[in-house]
Design a protein around this motif. Sequence first.
Motif, PDB file in Angstrom:
ATOM      1  N   LYS A 101      29.908 -26.154  25.337  1.00  0.00           N
ATOM      2  CA  LYS A 101      29.787 -26.462  26.755  1.00  0.00           C
ATOM      3  C   LYS A 101      29.334 -25.214  27.490  1.00  0.00           C
ATOM      4  O   LYS A 101      29.866 -24.124  27.282  1.00  0.00           O
ATOM      5  CB  LYS A 101      31.121 -26.937  27.320  1.00  0.00           C
ATOM      6  CG  LYS A 101      31.449 -28.351  26.962  1.00  0.00           C
ATOM      7  CD  LYS A 101      32.575 -28.849  27.812  1.00  0.00           C
ATOM      8  CE  LYS A 101      32.717 -30.336  27.556  1.00  0.00           C
ATOM      9  NZ  LYS A 101      33.545 -30.975  28.533  1.00  0.00           N
ATOM     10  N   THR A 120      26.921 -30.195  27.598  1.00  0.00           N
ATOM     11  CA  THR A 120      27.202 -29.895  26.203  1.00  0.00           C
ATOM     12  C   THR A 120      25.876 -29.833  25.460  1.00  0.00           C
ATOM     13  O   THR A 120      25.077 -30.768  25.533  1.00  0.00           O
ATOM     14  CB  THR A 120      28.096 -30.990  25.587  1.00  0.00           C
ATOM     15  OG1 THR A 120      29.297 -31.072  26.361  1.00  0.00           O
ATOM     16  CG2 THR A 120      28.428 -30.670  24.146  1.00  0.00           C
ATOM     17  N   ARG A 162      25.860 -19.878  31.045  1.00  0.00           N
ATOM     18  CA  ARG A 162      27.016 -19.141  30.538  1.00  0.00           C
ATOM     19  C   ARG A 162      27.937 -20.132  29.860  1.00  0.00           C
ATOM     20  O   ARG A 162      27.942 -21.319  30.196  1.00  0.00           O
ATOM     21  CB  ARG A 162      27.781 -18.484  31.685  1.00  0.00           C
ATOM     22  CG  ARG A 162      27.062 -17.365  32.340  1.00  0.00           C
ATOM     23  CD  ARG A 162      27.968 -16.708  33.362  1.00  0.00           C
ATOM     24  NE  ARG A 162      27.233 -15.724  34.132  1.00  0.00           N
ATOM     25  CZ  ARG A 162      27.529 -15.377  35.356  1.00  0.00           C
ATOM     26  NH1 ARG A 162      28.563 -15.916  35.965  1.00  0.00           N
ATOM     27  NH2 ARG A 162      26.802 -14.473  35.976  1.00  0.00           N
ATOM     28  N   ARG A 163      28.737 -19.627  28.924  1.00  0.00           N
ATOM     29  CA  ARG A 163      29.738 -20.488  28.297  1.00  0.00           C
ATOM     30  C   ARG A 163      30.643 -21.052  29.394  1.00  0.00           C
ATOM     31  O   ARG A 163      30.994 -20.357  30.332  1.00  0.00           O
ATOM     32  CB  ARG A 163      30.579 -19.715  27.293  1.00  0.00           C
ATOM     33  CG  ARG A 163      29.815 -19.288  26.076  1.00  0.00           C
ATOM     34  CD  ARG A 163      30.723 -18.473  25.158  1.00  0.00           C
ATOM     35  NE  ARG A 163      29.958 -17.831  24.120  1.00  0.00           N
ATOM     36  CZ  ARG A 163      29.798 -18.341  22.896  1.00  0.00           C
ATOM     37  NH1 ARG A 163      30.368 -19.470  22.579  1.00  0.00           N
ATOM     38  NH2 ARG A 163      29.066 -17.700  22.006  1.00  0.00           N
ATOM     39  N   THR A 215      33.729 -21.437  30.130  1.00  0.00           N
ATOM     40  CA  THR A 215      35.143 -21.087  30.050  1.00  0.00           C
ATOM     41  C   THR A 215      35.709 -21.094  31.462  1.00  0.00           C
ATOM     42  O   THR A 215      34.966 -21.044  32.455  1.00  0.00           O
ATOM     43  CB  THR A 215      35.333 -19.688  29.433  1.00  0.00           C
ATOM     44  OG1 THR A 215      34.712 -18.728  30.279  1.00  0.00           O
ATOM     45  CG2 THR A 215      34.734 -19.616  28.026  1.00  0.00           C
ATOM     46  N   ALA A 216      37.022 -21.110  31.583  1.00  0.00           N
ATOM     47  CA  ALA A 216      37.665 -21.134  32.901  1.00  0.00           C
ATOM     48  C   ALA A 216      37.260 -19.904  33.718  1.00  0.00           C
ATOM     49  O   ALA A 216      36.938 -20.008  34.913  1.00  0.00           O
ATOM     50  CB  ALA A 216      39.177 -21.212  32.746  1.00  0.00           C
ATOM     51  N   ASN A 233      34.517 -18.021  33.366  1.00  0.00           N
ATOM     52  CA  ASN A 233      33.099 -18.091  33.740  1.00  0.00           C
ATOM     53  C   ASN A 233      32.855 -19.118  34.836  1.00  0.00           C
ATOM     54  O   ASN A 233      31.976 -18.921  35.691  1.00  0.00           O
ATOM     55  CB  ASN A 233      32.239 -18.411  32.522  1.00  0.00           C
ATOM     56  CG  ASN A 233      31.996 -17.204  31.656  1.00  0.00           C
ATOM     57  OD1 ASN A 233      32.230 -16.078  32.061  1.00  0.00           O
ATOM     58  ND2 ASN A 233      31.529 -17.440  30.432  1.00  0.00           N
TER      59      ASN A 233
END
Length: 194
Positions: A2, A20, A37-38, A40-41, A43
Amino acid sequence: MKVVLLERVEHLGAIGDVVTVKDGFARNFLLPRDKARRATAANLKAFEVERAAIEARNEKNKADAQKIADKIDGQTYVMIRQAGETGQLYGSVAGRDVAETVQAEGGKIERSQVVLHTPIKTLGVHDVLVRLHAEVLATVKVNVARSADEAERQARGEDVIRSQFDDERLAAEQAAQDMIAGGAGQQENLGQEA
């Protein structure tokens, strides 16, 4: 994997979309080119904080691309190449060749911006799409010819290959008519009758 998109990516989404994608596509294309960017919380929070700056940067890049597009859109670039009598090139014209020709005449494009699904392998005037930004496209004409004279004739709309074959056919017909008018191919009657 994701990822959150930092710019509009064709067939994926717009700025801020969480999508995704396959791991290889993310690692090899999106992440190194700073297109995503990935997700993540950390990011996602950083993205929301920087969202206005990212959108402003995207608008600036889009405006710069539009200036280049206005300059090159509809322009014709001549490329002299060797080709056979049927108009088939002894090689091909790839995106790199188009980019170099446009750059030589003052256009600022990169090889990766030229959209050629298959290389050009024949003489003639070809439309080539240039993607300067995810939202900015330009179309340039590439006039592939064997000589500058032939390029001028093609630019006027003449099919030089057909013209060449027509000229050869007319010359052959004229030669045949000349031979017949001159008596070639006729047997002389020497006065011998059976």
